[in-house]
Design an enzyme around this catalytic site. Structure first.
Site, mmCIF file in Angstrom:
data_model
loop_
_atom_site.group_PDB
_atom_site.id
_atom_site.type_symbol
_atom_site.label_atom_id
_atom_site.label_comp_id
_atom_site.label_asym_id
_atom_site.label_seq_id
_atom_site.Cartn_x
_atom_site.Cartn_y
_atom_site.Cartn_z
ATOM 1 N N ASP A 11 -2.803 83.389 -34.623
ATOM 2 C CA ASP A 11 -3.015 83.764 -33.215
ATOM 3 C C ASP A 11 -1.700 84.199 -32.568
ATOM 4 O OD1 ASP A 11 -4.401 84.186 -30.905
ATOM 5 O OD2 ASP A 11 -4.716 82.075 -30.426
ATOM 6 N N GLY A 12 -1.814 85.096 -31.612
ATOM 7 C CA GLY A 12 -0.649 85.489 -30.817
ATOM 8 C C GLY A 12 -0.127 86.889 -31.111
ATOM 9 N N HIS A 28 -0.729 93.194 -34.734
ATOM 10 C CA HIS A 28 -1.537 92.881 -35.920
ATOM 11 C C HIS A 28 -0.820 93.353 -37.185
ATOM 12 C CE1 HIS A 28 -4.627 91.556 -33.290
ATOM 13 N NE2 HIS A 28 -5.045 92.743 -32.909
ATOM 14 N N GLU A 58 -16.769 86.683 -32.859
ATOM 15 C CA GLU A 58 -16.549 87.036 -31.452
ATOM 16 C C GLU A 58 -15.613 88.238 -31.309
ATOM 17 O OE1 GLU A 58 -16.291 83.972 -32.739
ATOM 18 O OE2 GLU A 58 -17.917 82.882 -31.739
ATOM 19 N N LEU A 122 -3.059 80.736 -57.008
ATOM 20 C CA LEU A 122 -3.514 80.578 -55.618
ATOM 21 C C LEU A 122 -4.833 81.324 -55.371
ATOM 22 C CD1 LEU A 122 -2.869 79.918 -52.538
ATOM 23 C CD2 LEU A 122 -1.814 82.192 -52.461
HETATM 24 C C1 FPP Z 1 -5.255 86.944 -33.242
HETATM 25 O O1 FPP Z 1 -4.265 87.382 -32.348
HETATM 26 C C2 FPP Z 1 -5.248 87.759 -34.460
HETATM 27 C C3 FPP Z 1 -6.283 88.514 -34.923
HETATM 28 C C4 FPP Z 1 -7.585 88.588 -34.220
HETATM 29 C C5 FPP Z 1 -6.171 89.347 -36.133
HETATM 30 C C6 FPP Z 1 -5.397 88.757 -37.278
HETATM 31 C C7 FPP Z 1 -5.136 89.835 -38.260
HETATM 32 C C8 FPP Z 1 -3.984 90.037 -38.893
HETATM 33 C C9 FPP Z 1 -2.805 89.148 -38.814
HETATM 34 C C10 FPP Z 1 -3.903 91.256 -39.736
HETATM 35 C C11 FPP Z 1 -3.534 91.044 -41.132
HETATM 36 C C12 FPP Z 1 -4.523 90.170 -41.843
HETATM 37 C C13 FPP Z 1 -4.708 90.210 -43.170
HETATM 38 C C14 FPP Z 1 -5.580 89.197 -43.794
HETATM 39 C C15 FPP Z 1 -4.066 91.204 -44.029
HETATM 40 P P1 FPP Z 1 -4.707 87.921 -30.933
HETATM 41 O O2 FPP Z 1 -4.948 89.371 -31.049
HETATM 42 O O3 FPP Z 1 -5.886 87.139 -30.432
HETATM 43 O O4 FPP Z 1 -3.427 87.616 -30.083
HETATM 44 P P2 FPP Z 1 -3.370 87.256 -28.523
HETATM 45 O O5 FPP Z 1 -4.098 85.952 -28.358
HETATM 46 O O6 FPP Z 1 -1.907 87.144 -28.260
HETATM 47 O O7 FPP Z 1 -4.018 88.391 -27.784
#
Ligand code: FPP
Length: 242
Positions: A11-12, A28, A58, A122
């Site tokens: 997250d974040g 991302h 969601e 893994l």
């Molecule tokens: C949450 O942060 C993150 C996500 C919804 C996407 C996670 C995806 C990746 C890290 C991409 C790479 C993944 C793989 C498996 C290769 P947010 O967008 O909710 O952040 P915020 O809360 O600061 O808005």
């Protein structure tokens, strides 16, 4: 003790990007680097299962350009990482409601699962289009469909539930890490995290690296897991519930 299964709510990314004046997708993309770093750590330290909450049920409600950007990032990461998975003996798996995921993403996923299926190191699991409630509902619905005509004598029990969940065969997470200071489970593995240890950190996901993972594991290793028993019982070797 080293956890057998570590799961991470990454997250974040959006906040990280905003801080430096960039688009959310940039966060991302940077988050994909953190995924790589954590996988490396897991391989180096003999962690058996690393799972990542990459896209929730969601999250389909996010702006369409962010959703399509995340799906493209998924394909790009799979293509780039597959040789690394092979080199490091990593088995790749994806879990979630694939009926909602674009076909090209699913086909890359299935291809990578097949190619890495015999690897024995893994196991890396990406939760995509997943939610804990979806998982429980699909399990119950399949159970009912497959056992029509056997009710009311037929009962659901914990072992049966485990068999019908999408995570069947994967041990329950020992440690759940959530980054970015949020302290909730957000409809993640609701059944599977019954006895999971939680670790929350303010570090935003794109800044999360091996040393942050090492710190989380160090905190975990000092926890006493009692599974509802007393501390004395655990010290005497009376085992927990999982
Ligand atoms: C949450 O942060 C993150 C996500 C919804 C996407 C996670 C995806 C990746 C890290 C991409 C790479 C993944 C793989 C498996 C290769 P947010 O967008 O909710 O952040 P915020 O809360 O600061 O808005």
């Amino acid at each position: 003790m080293i956890p057998k299964h570590i799961t991470i709510i990454m997250d974040g990314n959006g906040r990280w990007a905003k801080k430096i004046g960039k688009e959310r997708l940039f966060g991302h993309q940077a988050g994909a680097e953190s995924v790589r770093s954590c996988c490396e750590y897991a391989v180096e330290h003999g962690i058996e299962y690393l799972s990542l909450f990459a896209f929730s049920e969601e999250n389909w409600g996010r702006p369409s350009d962010e959703v399509s950007g995340l799906m493209s990032l998924m394909i790009k990461s799979i293509i780039e990482e597959q040789p690394v998975f092979m080199k490091n003996n990593i088995r790749f798996r994806a879990i979630g409601d694939m009926s909602r995921v674009p076909e090209d993403v699913v086909s890359h996923i299935r291809e990578c699962e097949k190619a890495t299926g015999s690897n024995t190191g893994l196991t890396l699991i990406v939760f995509l289009s997943y939610s804990g409630k979806w998982d429980i509902l699909q399990a119950v619905n399949r159970f009912v469909e497959e056992n029509a005509g056997k009710f009311p004598e037929m009962k659901m029990d914990a072992d049966t539930m485990n068999r019908y969940l999408s995570t069947y065969g994967i041990p329950e997470p020992d440690l759940l890490i959530r980054t970015s200071g949020e302290m909730r489970i957000s409809n993640y593995m609701l059944w599977q995290c019954a006895y999971t240890e939680f670790y929350f950190t303010d570090v935003l996901w794109p800044d999360f690296r091996k040393e942050n993972l090492a710190e989380a594991i160090s905190v975990f290793s000092k926890r006493e897991r009692r599974y509802g028993k007393t501390g004395d019982q655990i010290k005497c070797g009376i085992s927990g519930s999982n």
